[in-house]
Design a protein around this motif. Structure first.
Motif, PDB file in Angstrom:
ATOM      1  N   TRP A  22       0.858  -1.189   0.000  1.00  0.00           N
ATOM      2  CA  TRP A  22       0.000   0.000   0.000  1.00  0.00           C
ATOM      3  C   TRP A  22       0.893   1.238   0.000  1.00  0.00           C
ATOM      4  N   THR A  23       0.439   2.293  -0.639  1.00  0.00           N
ATOM      5  CA  THR A  23       1.178   3.548  -0.735  1.00  0.00           C
ATOM      6  C   THR A  23       0.489   4.617   0.097  1.00  0.00           C
ATOM      7  N   ILE A  24       1.275   5.375   0.852  1.00  0.00           N
ATOM      8  CA  ILE A  24       0.739   6.487   1.638  1.00  0.00           C
ATOM      9  C   ILE A  24       0.495   7.655   0.696  1.00  0.00           C
ATOM     10  N   GLY A  25      -0.708   8.209   0.737  1.00  0.00           N
ATOM     11  CA  GLY A  25      -1.060   9.346  -0.109  1.00  0.00           C
ATOM     12  C   GLY A  25      -0.310  10.603   0.286  1.00  0.00           C
ATOM     13  N   LYS A  26      -0.537  11.673  -0.469  1.00  0.00           N
ATOM     14  CA  LYS A  26       0.171  12.928  -0.226  1.00  0.00           C
ATOM     15  C   LYS A  26      -0.580  13.880   0.695  1.00  0.00           C
ATOM     16  N   ASP A  27      -1.837  13.602   0.981  1.00  0.00           N
ATOM     17  CA  ASP A  27      -2.658  14.512   1.780  1.00  0.00           C
ATOM     18  C   ASP A  27      -3.036  13.815   3.086  1.00  0.00           C
ATOM     19  N   ASN A  28      -2.270  14.055   4.149  1.00  0.00           N
ATOM     20  CA  ASN A  28      -2.443  13.368   5.424  1.00  0.00           C
ATOM     21  C   ASN A  28      -2.604  14.381   6.549  1.00  0.00           C
ATOM     22  N   PHE A  29      -2.944  13.897   7.735  1.00  0.00           N
ATOM     23  CA  PHE A  29      -3.173  14.792   8.860  1.00  0.00           C
ATOM     24  C   PHE A  29      -2.378  14.365  10.081  1.00  0.00           C
ATOM     25  N   THR A  44       0.772  15.505  25.878  1.00  0.00           N
ATOM     26  CA  THR A  44       0.552  15.644  24.446  1.00  0.00           C
ATOM     27  C   THR A  44       0.313  14.256  23.872  1.00  0.00           C
ATOM     28  N   VAL A  45      -0.792  14.086  23.151  1.00  0.00           N
ATOM     29  CA  VAL A  45      -1.128  12.816  22.517  1.00  0.00           C
ATOM     30  C   VAL A  45      -1.203  13.058  21.013  1.00  0.00           C
ATOM     31  N   GLU A  46      -0.344  12.348  20.265  1.00  0.00           N
ATOM     32  CA  GLU A  46      -0.288  12.537  18.820  1.00  0.00           C
ATOM     33  C   GLU A  46      -0.965  11.388  18.082  1.00  0.00           C
ATOM     34  N   HIS A  47      -1.633  11.734  16.986  1.00  0.00           N
ATOM     35  CA  HIS A  47      -2.215  10.758  16.075  1.00  0.00           C
ATOM     36  C   HIS A  47      -1.989  11.236  14.647  1.00  0.00           C
ATOM     37  N   TYR A  48      -1.983  10.289  13.739  1.00  0.00           N
ATOM     38  CA  TYR A  48      -1.886  10.590  12.322  1.00  0.00           C
ATOM     39  C   TYR A  48      -3.050   9.932  11.599  1.00  0.00           C
ATOM     40  N   ARG A  49      -3.456  10.525  10.489  1.00  0.00           N
ATOM     41  CA  ARG A  49      -4.467   9.930   9.629  1.00  0.00           C
ATOM     42  C   ARG A  49      -3.912   9.917   8.216  1.00  0.00           C
ATOM     43  N   PHE A  50      -3.917   8.727   7.607  1.00  0.00           N
ATOM     44  CA  PHE A  50      -3.363   8.547   6.271  1.00  0.00           C
ATOM     45  C   PHE A  50      -4.409   7.943   5.345  1.00  0.00           C
ATOM     46  N   LEU A  51      -4.301   8.287   4.100  1.00  0.00           N
ATOM     47  CA  LEU A  51      -5.098   7.649   3.070  1.00  0.00           C
ATOM     48  C   LEU A  51      -4.135   6.775   2.277  1.00  0.00           C
ATOM     49  N   THR A  85      -8.679   2.367  -1.899  1.00  0.00           N
ATOM     50  CA  THR A  85      -8.160   3.278  -0.865  1.00  0.00           C
ATOM     51  C   THR A  85      -8.608   2.801   0.507  1.00  0.00           C
ATOM     52  N   LYS A  86      -7.825   3.177   1.488  1.00  0.00           N
ATOM     53  CA  LYS A  86      -8.094   2.791   2.867  1.00  0.00           C
ATOM     54  C   LYS A  86      -7.604   3.911   3.770  1.00  0.00           C
ATOM     55  N   ARG A  87      -8.410   4.294   4.760  1.00  0.00           N
ATOM     56  CA  ARG A  87      -8.006   5.308   5.724  1.00  0.00           C
ATOM     57  C   ARG A  87      -7.454   4.596   6.963  1.00  0.00           C
ATOM     58  N   VAL A  88      -6.287   5.039   7.409  1.00  0.00           N
ATOM     59  CA  VAL A  88      -5.621   4.414   8.547  1.00  0.00           C
ATOM     60  C   VAL A  88      -5.233   5.487   9.555  1.00  0.00           C
ATOM     61  N   HIS A  89      -5.462   5.204  10.831  1.00  0.00           N
ATOM     62  CA  HIS A  89      -5.054   6.084  11.924  1.00  0.00           C
ATOM     63  C   HIS A  89      -3.953   5.386  12.717  1.00  0.00           C
ATOM     64  N   ASN A 149       3.709   6.901  17.625  1.00  0.00           N
ATOM     65  CA  ASN A 149       4.796   5.917  17.504  1.00  0.00           C
ATOM     66  C   ASN A 149       4.569   4.930  16.375  1.00  0.00           C
ATOM     67  N   GLY A 150       3.431   5.047  15.689  1.00  0.00           N
ATOM     68  CA  GLY A 150       3.156   4.169  14.570  1.00  0.00           C
ATOM     69  C   GLY A 150       2.200   3.035  14.866  1.00  0.00           C
ATOM     70  N   LYS A 151       1.745   2.894  16.089  1.00  0.00           N
ATOM     71  CA  LYS A 151       0.786   1.837  16.416  1.00  0.00           C
ATOM     72  C   LYS A 151      -0.501   2.077  15.626  1.00  0.00           C
ATOM     73  N   ILE A 152      -0.950   1.069  14.882  1.00  0.00           N
ATOM     74  CA  ILE A 152      -2.156   1.183  14.081  1.00  0.00           C
ATOM     75  C   ILE A 152      -3.357   1.201  15.024  1.00  0.00           C
ATOM     76  N   LEU A 153      -4.194   2.239  14.887  1.00  0.00           N
ATOM     77  CA  LEU A 153      -5.363   2.389  15.746  1.00  0.00           C
ATOM     78  C   LEU A 153      -6.654   2.020  15.031  1.00  0.00           C
ATOM     79  N   LYS A 154      -6.713   2.296  13.753  1.00  0.00           N
ATOM     80  CA  LYS A 154      -7.950   2.042  13.008  1.00  0.00           C
ATOM     81  C   LYS A 154      -7.620   1.848  11.554  1.00  0.00           C
TER      82      LYS A 154
END
Length: 173
Positions: free
Chosen positions: A129-136, A146-153, A160-164, A168-173
Motif C-alpha cells: 500500500w502507498t501512503i497518499g500525499k494529503d495526510n493529517f 501531548t497525545v499525537e495521532h496521524y491519519r493517512f489515506l 483506498t483505505k483510511r488508517v489512523h 509511535n506508529g501503532k495502528i489504531l484504526k
C-alpha cells in the motif's frame, strides 16, 4: 467525558476546515473583535511564529452530558474556538476553549513524509500500500500531556483505505 467529546468534535471540525475553503461545516466565522483576549494571547504565546488566517466559533452546546450542534452563534455564548494559523511552511487549526486553553491542533501534512517509525509500521501492516500525499497530524493536549495521532489515506490497485496511527506508529484504526 464532556472534554473527550468536545475534542473529537473539534478534530472533526478541523478536518472539515481543510476540506472547505470558504465555510466550515458546523462552525461560524468570527471577527478578531469577537474572540476573547485570553484566546488571542494564548495563540500568540503557543504559536509565536504563526500568522492568524481565520477565527471560527465551534457552536456546541452541552445538555445533560449530551453534545448538540447549535447553528445560531451568539459571540457572547461561545465555549470553544478554532483558529486557522500558518507559518512559512505549515498550516494548523488550533482548538481552544473559552479560557484560552489549547485543547488540540490539526495539521495537514501534504507532501510531507511521516516519521520513520510511523512509515515502518504502516509498511509492515499494509504491505504494497502507498501512503497518499494529503495526510493529517493531530495533537491533543490533555492534563499536561501531548497525545499525537496521524491519519493517512493509503492506496493499492485502485482501492483506498483510511488508517489512523498513534505518534509511535501503532495502528489504531
Amino acid at each position: 467525558m464532556k472534554k473527550s467529546i468536545l475534542i473529537l468534535a473539534m478534530i472533526g471540525l478541523g478536518f472539515q476546515s481543510y476540506a472547505q475553503e470558504t465555510d466550515v461545516l458546523y462552525s461560524a466565522t468570527l471577527k478578531r473583535g469577537d474572540v476573547p483576549q485570553v484566546v488571542l494571547k494564548s495563540i500568540e504565546a503557543n504559536f509565536p511564529d504563526y500568522i492568524v488566517k481565520d477565527y471560527y466559533a465551534v457552536p456546541i452546546d452541552y445538555v445533560a452530558g449530551n453534545v448538540y450542534v447549535n447553528r445560531d452563534v451568539d459571540p457572547s455564548d461561545i465555549d470553544s474556538y478554532q483558529i486557522a494559523i500558518s507559518s512559512k511552511d505549515r498550516r494548523l487549526i488550533a482548538n481552544l476553549d473559552e479560557n484560552g486553553k489549547l485543547m488540540s491542533t490539526v495539521e495537514n501534512i501534504k507532501d510531507t513524509p511521516p516519521p520513520m517509525a510511523v512509515s515502518r509500521s504502516i509498511a509492515s501492516a499494509y504491505p504494497g500500500w502507498t501512503i497518499g500525499k494529503d495526510n493529517f497530524h493531530m495533537v491533543n493536549y490533555v492534563n499536561g500531556k501531548t497525545v499525537e495521532h496521524y491519519r493517512f489515506l493509503l492506496s493499492k490497485d485502485g482501492k483506498t483505505k483510511r488508517v489512523h496511527t498513534d505518534g509511535n506508529g501503532k495502528i489504531l484504526k
